[in-house]
Design a protein around this motif. Structure first.
Motif, mmCIF file in Angstrom:
data_model
loop_
_atom_site.group_PDB
_atom_site.id
_atom_site.type_symbol
_atom_site.label_atom_id
_atom_site.label_comp_id
_atom_site.label_asym_id
_atom_site.label_seq_id
_atom_site.Cartn_x
_atom_site.Cartn_y
_atom_site.Cartn_z
ATOM 1 N N SER A 23 0.818 -1.218 0.000
ATOM 2 C CA SER A 23 0.000 0.000 0.000
ATOM 3 C C SER A 23 0.849 1.264 0.000
ATOM 4 O O SER A 23 0.370 2.355 -0.328
ATOM 5 C CB SER A 23 -0.925 0.010 1.222
ATOM 6 O OG SER A 23 -0.174 -0.045 2.415
ATOM 7 N N LYS A 24 2.124 1.128 0.322
ATOM 8 C CA LYS A 24 3.010 2.304 0.375
ATOM 9 C C LYS A 24 3.666 2.614 -0.967
ATOM 10 O O LYS A 24 4.461 3.538 -1.075
ATOM 11 C CB LYS A 24 4.075 2.097 1.453
ATOM 12 C CG LYS A 24 3.489 2.026 2.861
ATOM 13 C CD LYS A 24 4.581 1.853 3.896
ATOM 14 C CE LYS A 24 3.981 1.790 5.301
ATOM 15 N NZ LYS A 24 5.007 1.557 6.333
ATOM 16 N N GLY A 25 3.344 1.842 -1.985
ATOM 17 C CA GLY A 25 3.849 2.127 -3.332
ATOM 18 C C GLY A 25 5.278 1.657 -3.557
ATOM 19 O O GLY A 25 5.688 0.604 -3.066
ATOM 20 N N LYS A 26 6.052 2.467 -4.289
ATOM 21 C CA LYS A 26 7.414 2.096 -4.662
ATOM 22 C C LYS A 26 8.291 1.861 -3.439
ATOM 23 O O LYS A 26 8.091 2.449 -2.386
ATOM 24 C CB LYS A 26 8.065 3.209 -5.498
ATOM 25 C CG LYS A 26 7.686 3.217 -6.958
ATOM 26 C CD LYS A 26 8.513 4.270 -7.685
ATOM 27 C CE LYS A 26 8.154 4.294 -9.173
ATOM 28 N NZ LYS A 26 8.977 5.277 -9.905
ATOM 29 N N PHE A 27 9.291 1.017 -3.626
ATOM 30 C CA PHE A 27 10.337 0.872 -2.617
ATOM 31 C C PHE A 27 11.675 0.889 -3.340
ATOM 32 O O PHE A 27 11.751 0.653 -4.552
ATOM 33 C CB PHE A 27 10.156 -0.407 -1.793
ATOM 34 C CG PHE A 27 10.170 -1.675 -2.591
ATOM 35 C CD1 PHE A 27 11.321 -2.424 -2.724
ATOM 36 C CD2 PHE A 27 9.009 -2.132 -3.216
ATOM 37 C CE1 PHE A 27 11.333 -3.603 -3.447
ATOM 38 C CE2 PHE A 27 9.013 -3.313 -3.946
ATOM 39 C CZ PHE A 27 10.172 -4.048 -4.063
ATOM 40 N N PHE A 42 11.568 -0.227 -7.330
ATOM 41 C CA PHE A 42 10.762 -1.392 -7.662
ATOM 42 C C PHE A 42 9.328 -1.150 -7.192
ATOM 43 O O PHE A 42 9.076 -0.309 -6.340
ATOM 44 C CB PHE A 42 11.296 -2.646 -6.953
ATOM 45 C CG PHE A 42 12.691 -3.033 -7.322
ATOM 46 C CD1 PHE A 42 12.927 -3.936 -8.346
ATOM 47 C CD2 PHE A 42 13.773 -2.504 -6.634
ATOM 48 C CE1 PHE A 42 14.222 -4.300 -8.691
ATOM 49 C CE2 PHE A 42 15.074 -2.869 -6.964
ATOM 50 C CZ PHE A 42 15.294 -3.770 -7.991
ATOM 51 N N GLN A 43 8.417 -1.937 -7.738
ATOM 52 C CA GLN A 43 7.037 -1.962 -7.271
ATOM 53 C C GLN A 43 6.582 -3.411 -7.188
ATOM 54 O O GLN A 43 7.064 -4.265 -7.937
ATOM 55 C CB GLN A 43 6.108 -1.209 -8.233
ATOM 56 C CG GLN A 43 6.224 0.299 -8.161
ATOM 57 C CD GLN A 43 5.261 0.950 -9.140
ATOM 58 O OE1 GLN A 43 5.549 1.064 -10.323
ATOM 59 N NE2 GLN A 43 4.113 1.358 -8.637
ATOM 60 N N SER A 44 5.660 -3.669 -6.272
ATOM 61 C CA SER A 44 5.131 -5.021 -6.146
ATOM 62 C C SER A 44 3.669 -4.955 -5.733
ATOM 63 O O SER A 44 3.258 -4.041 -5.010
ATOM 64 C CB SER A 44 5.928 -5.815 -5.103
ATOM 65 O OG SER A 44 5.349 -7.076 -4.888
ATOM 66 N N GLU A 45 2.887 -5.917 -6.201
ATOM 67 C CA GLU A 45 1.497 -6.034 -5.773
ATOM 68 C C GLU A 45 1.409 -6.737 -4.417
ATOM 69 O O GLU A 45 0.334 -6.863 -3.851
ATOM 70 C CB GLU A 45 0.690 -6.810 -6.822
ATOM 71 C CG GLU A 45 0.582 -6.071 -8.151
ATOM 72 C CD GLU A 45 -0.175 -6.859 -9.208
ATOM 73 O OE1 GLU A 45 -0.367 -8.084 -8.990
ATOM 74 O OE2 GLU A 45 -0.556 -6.272 -10.229
ATOM 75 N N ASN A 46 2.539 -7.192 -3.919
ATOM 76 C CA ASN A 46 2.593 -7.908 -2.647
ATOM 77 C C ASN A 46 3.489 -7.145 -1.669
ATOM 78 O O ASN A 46 4.321 -6.331 -2.073
ATOM 79 C CB ASN A 46 3.167 -9.310 -2.836
ATOM 80 C CG ASN A 46 2.357 -10.148 -3.780
ATOM 81 O OD1 ASN A 46 2.263 -9.858 -4.962
ATOM 82 N ND2 ASN A 46 1.756 -11.198 -3.275
ATOM 83 N N VAL A 74 12.458 -9.950 -0.569
ATOM 84 C CA VAL A 74 11.696 -11.171 -0.792
ATOM 85 C C VAL A 74 10.248 -10.770 -1.008
ATOM 86 O O VAL A 74 9.650 -10.091 -0.165
ATOM 87 C CB VAL A 74 11.802 -12.120 0.417
ATOM 88 C CG1 VAL A 74 10.994 -13.391 0.167
ATOM 89 C CG2 VAL A 74 13.256 -12.452 0.725
ATOM 90 N N VAL A 75 9.692 -11.145 -2.153
ATOM 91 C CA VAL A 75 8.265 -10.902 -2.408
ATOM 92 C C VAL A 75 7.475 -11.962 -1.648
ATOM 93 O O VAL A 75 7.772 -13.156 -1.737
ATOM 94 C CB VAL A 75 7.949 -10.954 -3.918
ATOM 95 C CG1 VAL A 75 6.457 -10.753 -4.162
ATOM 96 C CG2 VAL A 75 8.749 -9.889 -4.677
ATOM 97 N N LEU A 76 6.483 -11.501 -0.880
ATOM 98 C CA LEU A 76 5.715 -12.385 -0.007
ATOM 99 C C LEU A 76 4.293 -12.586 -0.513
ATOM 100 O O LEU A 76 3.706 -11.667 -1.090
ATOM 101 C CB LEU A 76 5.658 -11.795 1.407
ATOM 102 C CG LEU A 76 7.007 -11.489 2.065
ATOM 103 C CD1 LEU A 76 6.802 -10.663 3.323
ATOM 104 C CD2 LEU A 76 7.761 -12.787 2.378
ATOM 105 N N GLY A 198 10.558 -1.137 -12.230
ATOM 106 C CA GLY A 198 9.108 -1.273 -12.325
ATOM 107 C C GLY A 198 8.543 -2.405 -11.478
ATOM 108 O O GLY A 198 9.062 -2.737 -10.410
ATOM 109 N N MET A 199 7.508 -3.043 -11.982
ATOM 110 C CA MET A 199 6.790 -4.073 -11.245
ATOM 111 C C MET A 199 7.556 -5.398 -11.236
ATOM 112 O O MET A 199 8.092 -5.805 -12.262
ATOM 113 C CB MET A 199 5.408 -4.286 -11.872
ATOM 114 C CG MET A 199 4.477 -5.151 -11.054
ATOM 115 S SD MET A 199 3.937 -4.377 -9.507
ATOM 116 C CE MET A 199 2.895 -3.055 -10.140
#
Length: 200
Positions: A23-27, A42-46, A74-76, A198-199
């Motif tokens: 919910s905080k957007g880019k990291f 980077f961005q992630s939906e997770n 690590v994408v969770l 990006g994503m």
């Protein structure tokens, strides 16, 4: 499982290991050293578990190599189990010798990430992706020069460093192989050279 992991997160210094909520957007993974300052976005939906090195040294004191990449994440999944591990190293000019060091740095962060993952009692991610960013590189020039010198009948990349560059795969411990993604760093006008992946 989520609450248990958050309890275990308290074992870490939050400056180096923490959760970034989607919910905080880019990291970002940040390089602070003079001459190489910049960020990789980077961005992630997770949600992601971010792991950062301190002064590019692995805190794993017993390892022979003390080299370590800038950061990893690590994408969770929704239950906060590991989906994929991503490891990032940022360079200015990337030569053959520097790329050889990059491989060692990626390996160091890979091992560090596995320790963090184990402490948090997460599953080991099967999908591993590495990133190297640079303003310019000369690794490809060395490949081209070597190919000109080698007799055509024996052409084949045998140097493991050049093979990693050409195949875009990094061999890691535990018989793991990671995909390599290359990125050009762009001047933001403030002396920082950044790259947006990006994503993920």
């Amino acid at each position: 499982m989520v609450n248990k992991m958050h309890d275990l997160l308290q074992l870490f210094n939050q400056d180096f290991v923490h959760i970034h909520q989607t919910s905080k957007g880019k990291f970002s993974i940040i390089e602070k050293k003079d001459g190489g300052k910049g960020v990789c976005d980077f961005q992630s939906e997770n949600d992601v578990l971010i792991i950062k090195a301190k002064d590019q040294n692995t805190p794993l004191w017993s390892l022979k190599s003390k080299k370590c990449a800038e950061g990893a994440f690590v994408v969770l999944d929704k239950n906060h189990q590991s989906l994929s591990l991503h490891i990032i190293e940022m360079k200015s000019k990337l030569t053959y010798d520097e790329f050889e060091k990059v491989i060692q740095q990626l390996q160091g962060m890979y091992l560090m990430a596995f320790c963090v993952i184990s402490i948090l009692k997460l599953n080991i991610p099967k999908n591993i992706i590495t990133y190297v960013t640079y303003k310019n590189e000369t690794v490809q020039n060395k490949i081209n020069q070597d190919l000109k010198r080698i007799p055509k009948k024996s052409i084949g990349i045998k140097d493991p460093v050049l093979e990693s560059w050409e195949t875009e795969k990094i061999k890691l411990s535990h018989n793991n192989t990671a995909k390599l993604i290359k990125g050009i760093r762009i001047d933001d006008g403030n002396g920082n050279f950044n790259c947006d992946f990006g994503m993920v």
